[in-house]
Structure formats: C-alpha cells, structure tokens
Design a protein around this motif. Sequence first.
Motif, PDB file in Angstrom:
ATOM      1  N   LEU A 187       0.843  -1.182   0.000  1.00 18.29           N
ATOM      2  CA  LEU A 187       0.000   0.000   0.000  1.00 18.29           C
ATOM      3  C   LEU A 187       0.879   1.233   0.000  1.00 18.29           C
ATOM      4  N   VAL A 188       0.267   2.369  -0.218  1.00 19.62           N
ATOM      5  CA  VAL A 188       0.956   3.650  -0.086  1.00 19.62           C
ATOM      6  C   VAL A 188       0.244   4.406   1.031  1.00 19.62           C
ATOM      7  N   ALA A 189       0.955   4.633   2.131  1.00 19.28           N
ATOM      8  CA  ALA A 189       0.394   5.377   3.263  1.00 19.28           C
ATOM      9  C   ALA A 189       0.467   6.867   2.952  1.00 19.28           C
ATOM     10  N   VAL A 190      -0.640   7.571   3.151  1.00 21.93           N
ATOM     11  CA  VAL A 190      -0.719   9.005   2.886  1.00 21.93           C
ATOM     12  C   VAL A 190      -1.326   9.724   4.090  1.00 21.93           C
ATOM     13  N   GLN A 191      -1.205  11.028   4.078  1.00 15.80           N
ATOM     14  CA  GLN A 191      -1.815  11.895   5.085  1.00 15.80           C
ATOM     15  C   GLN A 191      -1.462  11.480   6.514  1.00 15.80           C
ATOM     16  N   GLY A 192      -0.207  11.112   6.731  1.00 11.04           N
ATOM     17  CA  GLY A 192       0.244  10.790   8.079  1.00 11.04           C
ATOM     18  C   GLY A 192      -0.274   9.481   8.636  1.00 11.04           C
ATOM     19  N   SER A 193      -0.653   8.533   7.779  1.00 10.23           N
ATOM     20  CA  SER A 193      -1.261   7.291   8.248  1.00 10.23           C
ATOM     21  C   SER A 193      -0.265   6.173   8.557  1.00 10.23           C
ATOM     22  N   VAL A 194       1.039   6.430   8.439  1.00  5.53           N
ATOM     23  CA  VAL A 194       2.031   5.379   8.710  1.00  5.53           C
ATOM     24  C   VAL A 194       1.830   4.745  10.088  1.00  5.53           C
ATOM     25  N   PRO A 195       1.583   5.500  11.164  1.00  5.05           N
ATOM     26  CA  PRO A 195       1.384   4.844  12.480  1.00  5.05           C
ATOM     27  C   PRO A 195       0.221   3.839  12.490  1.00  5.05           C
ATOM     28  N   PHE A 196      -0.879   4.164  11.833  1.00  5.71           N
ATOM     29  CA  PHE A 196      -1.996   3.220  11.753  1.00  5.71           C
ATOM     30  C   PHE A 196      -1.547   1.945  11.056  1.00  5.71           C
ATOM     31  N   TRP A 197      -0.881   2.089   9.915  1.00  4.09           N
ATOM     32  CA  TRP A 197      -0.486   0.911   9.150  1.00  4.09           C
ATOM     33  C   TRP A 197       0.543   0.079   9.899  1.00  4.09           C
ATOM     34  N   ARG A 198       1.418   0.719  10.665  1.00  2.00           N
ATOM     35  CA  ARG A 198       2.363  -0.050  11.494  1.00  2.00           C
ATOM     36  C   ARG A 198       1.600  -0.893  12.514  1.00  2.00           C
ATOM     37  N   LYS A 199       0.581  -0.320  13.141  1.00  2.00           N
ATOM     38  CA  LYS A 199      -0.229  -1.080  14.098  1.00  2.00           C
ATOM     39  C   LYS A 199      -0.894  -2.276  13.436  1.00  2.00           C
ATOM     40  N   MET A 200      -1.162  -2.158  12.145  1.00  2.00           N
ATOM     41  CA  MET A 200      -1.806  -3.240  11.405  1.00  2.00           C
ATOM     42  C   MET A 200      -0.794  -4.251  10.859  1.00  2.00           C
ATOM     43  N   GLY A 201       0.503  -4.072  11.175  1.00  2.00           N
ATOM     44  CA  GLY A 201       1.517  -5.037  10.785  1.00  2.00           C
ATOM     45  C   GLY A 201       2.256  -4.723   9.498  1.00  2.00           C
ATOM     46  N   PHE A 202       2.079  -3.526   8.957  1.00  2.00           N
ATOM     47  CA  PHE A 202       2.776  -3.120   7.735  1.00  2.00           C
ATOM     48  C   PHE A 202       4.066  -2.397   8.099  1.00  2.00           C
ATOM     49  N   GLU A 203       5.067  -2.551   7.238  1.00  2.00           N
ATOM     50  CA  GLU A 203       6.363  -1.900   7.429  1.00  2.00           C
ATOM     51  C   GLU A 203       6.755  -1.163   6.148  1.00  2.00           C
ATOM     52  N   PRO A 204       7.466  -0.034   6.277  1.00  2.00           N
ATOM     53  CA  PRO A 204       7.947   0.661   5.075  1.00  2.00           C
ATOM     54  C   PRO A 204       8.857  -0.250   4.249  1.00  2.00           C
ATOM     55  N   VAL A 205       8.783  -0.100   2.936  1.00  2.00           N
ATOM     56  CA  VAL A 205       9.626  -0.865   2.025  1.00  2.00           C
ATOM     57  C   VAL A 205      10.865  -0.013   1.732  1.00  2.00           C
ATOM     58  N   PRO A 206      12.044  -0.450   2.197  1.00  2.00           N
ATOM     59  CA  PRO A 206      13.262   0.350   1.989  1.00  2.00           C
ATOM     60  C   PRO A 206      13.490   0.640   0.500  1.00  2.00           C
ATOM     61  N   GLY A 207      13.727   1.903   0.193  1.00  2.00           N
ATOM     62  CA  GLY A 207      14.050   2.318  -1.163  1.00  2.00           C
ATOM     63  C   GLY A 207      12.875   2.427  -2.117  1.00  2.00           C
ATOM     64  N   ALA A 208      11.698   1.986  -1.714  1.00  2.00           N
ATOM     65  CA  ALA A 208      10.530   2.043  -2.610  1.00  2.00           C
ATOM     66  C   ALA A 208       9.972   3.458  -2.647  1.00  2.00           C
ATOM     67  N   GLN A 209       9.571   3.872  -3.822  1.00  2.00           N
ATOM     68  CA  GLN A 209       8.983   5.198  -3.987  1.00  2.00           C
ATOM     69  C   GLN A 209       7.644   5.089  -4.698  1.00  2.00           C
TER      70      GLN A 209
END
Length: 171
Positions: free
Chosen positions: A128-150
């Motif tokens: 997924l692409v997290a937008v509008q400051g939603s990274v904390p929500f997605w982390r709680k759901m078990g998602f992690e940033p993909v290194p180097g992905a844009q």
Amino acid sequence: MSIDPIDDTLWADIQRVQAEVYHQFEPENQATLRSKWLASPDCCFVARTRQDDPARPGVLAYLLAHAWHSDTPPKLYQPIAPGAGTGHHLFLHDLAVSRRAAGLGLGRQMVERLLGRARRRGFGQIRLVAVQGSVPFWRKMGFEPVPGAQASASYGRDATVMRQVLRATGP
C-alpha cells in the motif's frame, strides 16, 4: 453495522466518504475507483449501518484492493485496465473511514478481513501507499515501510510505500 461486498448502488456513498477523508489531494473519479473494484471485486468492501440506524446512515467506510503485478505501486487517478489486475501480490489501493465512524474500529476490522481474504487467495504480501500521516496506523496493522521504494508523486510528499508479508494459513 455490517461489512459487505461493494455493489453498483454504493458508488455515490463511497465517493462521499472519499471526499470527506482526503484533504491533501483531489479525490479519484468514480470510473477510476470502479476499475480497482472490477479488477478484484472479492477484495473490496464497505462498512455500513443497518437501515434502521438513522444516527449513522449509509456507507461509513470502504476498502479497495486488487491484485498487482509490480513492486511499484499504481499511480493515482489511473484506472486499472481490464485484465491488468493480476499479479503476485495484493495492492491495498484505498481505505477510507468517515468521521461519523470514529472510534468504532472499522478500519482495523476491514483490514483484518482483507488479510484473511489475501491469505486464502494465496497472496504472498499486501502493499500500500500510506498518505496523510497514516504510517502509524499501518504499522499497528503489521505493515512496514519498504526500503528504497517510492510511490508516484501523485500520492503527495509524505507518501510511504509499505508492505506486509503474509504467512499462509492452514487448510
């Protein structure tokens, strides 16, 4: 409250939730949203009230996800061409929850439903692409940033490509 498959009668409500939730960029048009649904309809659903609940009428949240063939996320505002919604992982295009449903846990419930569906269908991961400051929500759901992905610039400056690797469930 129920979580149901999307059908053709719900698009006006879905667009209303989309317009309410997204404030950093222009909402996508109905044809583009529908193309995501048509690519993988069993991975798209809405949360809505029962008809006897006048306090929260209609669609309160929606989730659109589709199979995708590339590690690079699709661009916003571009429909998925018929037959292009295939691939080795699932792309969670959009999760939007109305302010009318704040605190009800609908986002979590819908993501958990999608995770189960993705496992049953044999997907190895969801991106997924997290937008509008939603990274904390997605982390709680078990998602992690993909290194180097844009992500495409269409997602905005704070866009973060994230993924969750799925483990197969039993038979």
